[in-house]
Write an enzyme that holds these catalytic residues in place. Structure first.
Site, PDB file in Angstrom:
ATOM      1  N   HIS A  75       0.802  -1.223   0.000  1.00  0.00           N
ATOM      2  CA  HIS A  75       0.000   0.000   0.000  1.00  0.00           C
ATOM      3  C   HIS A  75       0.831   1.266   0.000  1.00  0.00           C
ATOM      4  CE1 HIS A  75      -2.948  -3.075   0.723  1.00  0.00           C
ATOM      5  NE2 HIS A  75      -3.661  -2.296  -0.054  1.00  0.00           N
ATOM      6  N   ARG A  77     -15.533   1.489  -1.752  1.00  0.00           N
ATOM      7  CA  ARG A  77     -15.314   0.142  -1.226  1.00  0.00           C
ATOM      8  C   ARG A  77     -15.406   0.202   0.292  1.00  0.00           C
ATOM      9  NH1 ARG A  77      -9.760  -2.841  -2.414  1.00  0.00           N
ATOM     10  NH2 ARG A  77      -8.983  -1.398  -0.845  1.00  0.00           N
ATOM     11  N   GLU A 103     -11.072 -10.702  -6.131  1.00  0.00           N
ATOM     12  CA  GLU A 103      -9.637 -10.654  -5.823  1.00  0.00           C
ATOM     13  C   GLU A 103      -9.128 -11.933  -5.165  1.00  0.00           C
ATOM     14  OE1 GLU A 103      -8.906  -7.198  -3.362  1.00  0.00           O
ATOM     15  OE2 GLU A 103     -10.754  -7.481  -2.246  1.00  0.00           O
ATOM     16  N   ARG A 158       2.381  -9.860  -1.580  1.00  0.00           N
ATOM     17  CA  ARG A 158       2.568  -8.635  -2.372  1.00  0.00           C
ATOM     18  C   ARG A 158       3.496  -7.632  -1.706  1.00  0.00           C
ATOM     19  NH1 ARG A 158      -3.495  -6.040  -2.006  1.00  0.00           N
ATOM     20  NH2 ARG A 158      -2.489  -4.093  -2.574  1.00  0.00           N
TER      21      ARG A 158
HETATM   22  C1  PEP Z   1      -6.409  -5.219  -5.413  1.00  0.00           C
HETATM   23  O1  PEP Z   1      -6.251  -6.117  -4.573  1.00  0.00           O
HETATM   24  O2  PEP Z   1      -6.038  -5.305  -6.595  1.00  0.00           O
HETATM   25  C2  PEP Z   1      -7.052  -3.950  -5.015  1.00  0.00           C
HETATM   26  C3  PEP Z   1      -7.377  -3.042  -5.907  1.00  0.00           C
HETATM   27  O3  PEP Z   1      -7.244  -3.729  -3.679  1.00  0.00           O
HETATM   28  P1  PEP Z   1      -6.077  -3.315  -2.651  1.00  0.00           P
HETATM   29  O4  PEP Z   1      -4.848  -3.043  -3.456  1.00  0.00           O
HETATM   30  O5  PEP Z   1      -6.555  -2.122  -1.916  1.00  0.00           O
HETATM   31  O6  PEP Z   1      -5.960  -4.519  -1.793  1.00  0.00           O
HETATM   32 MG    MG Z   2      -7.277  -6.017  -2.671  1.00  0.00          MG
END
Ligand code: PEP
Ligand code: MG
Length: 583
Positions: free
Chosen positions: A202, A345, A441, A475
């Site tokens: 993030h 969201r 997702e 990630r």
């Molecule tokens: C994703 O997972 O691609 C998404 C858009 O949500 P976030 O990155 O906020 O988890």
């Molecule tokens: Mg996500």
């Protein structure tokens, strides 16, 4: 322990040029020759012990440091009404006033520790409890403690104040939290370089939204930047140049000018339709985390907000904003964007994000997104009430995160219906036909997309988490950055499955993960049948220019071939322009 030291270049030094390679996390070039701020490990302090007669003086030093830090924080709280900064300062103020913390430090001074050392030791002990926690919120607590420690040491005269970070600084640090980044952005930092982190984390996403060039994953960089050096941060290729030669500097300066020209040229397509050469219209929207991003999105021609990450409203102590705080925020976004739509969201807390439960063995696979919301109905209902109240202009959509089962949508919709009922009883107006869609997702959601589509008004694919869960690669973890390949055929096939499921139910499907901003594959995404792309504002015009060059029918054929063969031609894989490294 951390030390904030500012290295300034007084005069040009005849030192050798060195290149370090990291992961490019946010595009852009920053050049900094006066203002490199390194947050690095502290050498052990020399004045650990004081003689017993100096104890009262050390206690006095400590209490003055507390007073001065509190005064400084209170003045920020009064002068800065931007929610994120305000909340951070409130947390710092609470930590500073914590009686246990103060008593523990005083006790340490009574054992003849110097005030500086007592502060360091106590904060070390407290930080140790949090910094290795798996839970992101707990790790953030450790960062908050570090900030408070820093402020105290500033007022004892041992550190440079964080407020001394000035416009244009390049920050080099072990890691940076999203809240740190928001504060640093306010101070006008020009780039960030960190030792750890992931491209879809993030903080990387936020850096891209805020247009701050960023490079992550350079081990020990905090030890490799010498004093008095010039640094170039090339967020396109992930190259850090230390002590560039005059030629390299010139080269990068020219690159900066070229980029500016390119951006200016892209500005000319703002008013043009967002359609392919064969007149297939694509909706191009923006992802936002803060209110400040809305105007920039409008100026760059966003046709809507495809993702509002509301978890950024969660306060730094993990508490949730009130209904009215949320209502004001959502209404403001909806009104500024009107008549375009805004997809809000609901809180995707947990995982690597703030809020949620504190202790989980494996937070990414834990109690996050819709799972948390269904288990914390009061928080969910409050958010839904705020969204519905703000929906009066009929341009808001609700989006549910981390769905993997039909029953999660059914339960969420039941709660939404009950909140609607309550509002009707109270005669509070709202959009009675508000759309409720879901994030796709998880691989599970892709596989059962045709079932989920029966209960959803739209899908939005979150490729960041989809790649993480499909490939089993965190990630946020730089060690598995190579594995985190959003273009892996498995991810593309799952996305296609979701598109097919949406089509079977006659609902739209957008993509709001980072893949949407990947300009080499825009045609493949459109060809796959995705009708809306939602990207960080800085990427809007580049993606629009790609859409306008795409021929929909041929793109369809290309992606069909790729899905069948599982082979992705090289031209689609080159994510960022790799700059030649200059010698
Ligand atoms: C994703 O997972 O691609 C998404 C858009 O949500 P976030 O990155 O906020 O988890
Ligand atoms: Mg996500």
């Amino acid at each position: 322990m951390t030390e904030l030291s500012e290295l300034s270049v007084q005069e040009h030094q005849a030192t050798t040029e060195r290149l370090l390679k990291g992961i490019p996390a946010s595009a852009g070039i920053a050049i900094c020759s006066h203002n490199v701020v390194v947050i690095k490990k502290l050498r052990p302090s020399k004045n650990i012990q004081v003689s017993p007669e100096k104890i009262p003086a050390e206690i006095k030093k400590f209490s003055i440091a507390i007073e001065k830090s509190l005064a400084e924080i209170t003045s920020v709280i009064h002068n800065d009404h931007e929610t994120a900064i305000h909340d951070i300062m409130e947390t710092y103020s609470m930590i500073l006033q914590d009686p246990t913390l103060q008593q523990e430090i005083t006790k340490r001074i009574y054992t003849t520790r110097s005030a500086v050392q007592a502060i360091e030791d106590e904060f070390d002990a407290q930080c140790a409890l949090f910094q290795n926690a798996k839970d992101e919120a707990m790790r953030e607590r450790s960062a908050e403690l570090d900030h408070v420690r820093h402020r105290l040491l500033v007022h004892i005269g041992k550190r440079k104040p964080i407020s001394s970070i000035s416009n244009g600084a390049i920050i080099i640090s072990h890691s940076i939290t999203p809240t740190d980044l928001l504060e640093l952005h306010k101070r006008g930092v020009s780039a960030i370089i960190t030792e750890i982190g992931g491209i879809a984390s993030h903080v990387s996403i936020l850096a891209r939204s805020l247009r701050i060039p960023a490079i992550i994953g350079i081990p020990n960089i905090t030890k490799k930047i010498p004093e008095n050096c010039t640094v170039i941060c090339d967020g396109y290729s992930g190259t850090v140049v230390i002590n560039p030669t005059a030629n390299t500097l010139l080269d990068y300066e020219q690159e900066q000018v070229k980029e500016q020209k390119k951006q200016k040229a892209l500005g000319q397509i703002i008013e043009l339709p967002c359609e392919t050469t064969d007149k297939h219209t694509i909706k191009l929207s923006a992802n936002i985390e803060t209110l400040e991003e809305v105007d920039a999105a409008i100026m760059s021609g966003a046709m809507g907000i495809g993702l509002v990450r509301t978890e950024y409203l969660v306060k730094s102590d993990g508490s949730f904003p009130s209904e009215d705080e949320q209502y004001i925020w959502y209404k403001e976004i909806a009104e500024r964007m009107y008549p375009h739509t805004v997809t809000i969201r609901t809180f995707d807390v947990g995982g690597d994000k703030k809020g949620g439960v504190k202790r989980e063995e494996n937070p990414a696979l834990g109690y996050r997104g819709i799972r948390f919301l269904l288990g914390n109905k009061k928080i969910f209902r409050t958010q839904i009430r705020a969204i519905l109240r703000a929906s009066n202009h009929k341009n808001i959509k609700i989006m549910l995160p981390m769905i993997s089962q039909v029953k999660e949508i059914k339960r969420a919709k039941k709660i939404i219906d009950s909140v609607k009922h309550q509002l009707r009883e109270e005669q509070i107006p709202y959009d009675t036909h508000i759309s409720v869609g879901i994030m796709i997702e998880t691989p599970a959601a892709c596989c059962i997309a045709s079932d989920l589509g029966k209960y959803s008004d739209f899908f939005s694919i979150g490729s960041n988490d989809l790649a993480q869960y499909t490939l089993g690669a965190d990630r946020n973890n730089g060690y598995v950055a190579d594995m985190f390949n959003e273009l892996h055929p498995s991810v593309l096939r799952l996305m296609h499955h979701a598109v097919t499921g949406a089509k079977a139910n006659g609902i739209s499907v957008s993509l709001c993960g980072e893949l949407a901003a990947w300009n080499t594959i825009t045609s493949l995404l459109i060809g796959m049948g995705i009708t809306e792309l939602s990207v960080a504002t800085p990427a809007l015009l580049l993606i629009k220019s790609k859409i306008r060059k795409t021929h929909f029918e041929s793109a369809k054929k290309t992606i069909e071939k790729i899905l069948l063969s599982g082979k992705i031609p090289k031209e689609f894989r080159a994510k960022s322009k790799k700059r030649k490294t200059m010698k």
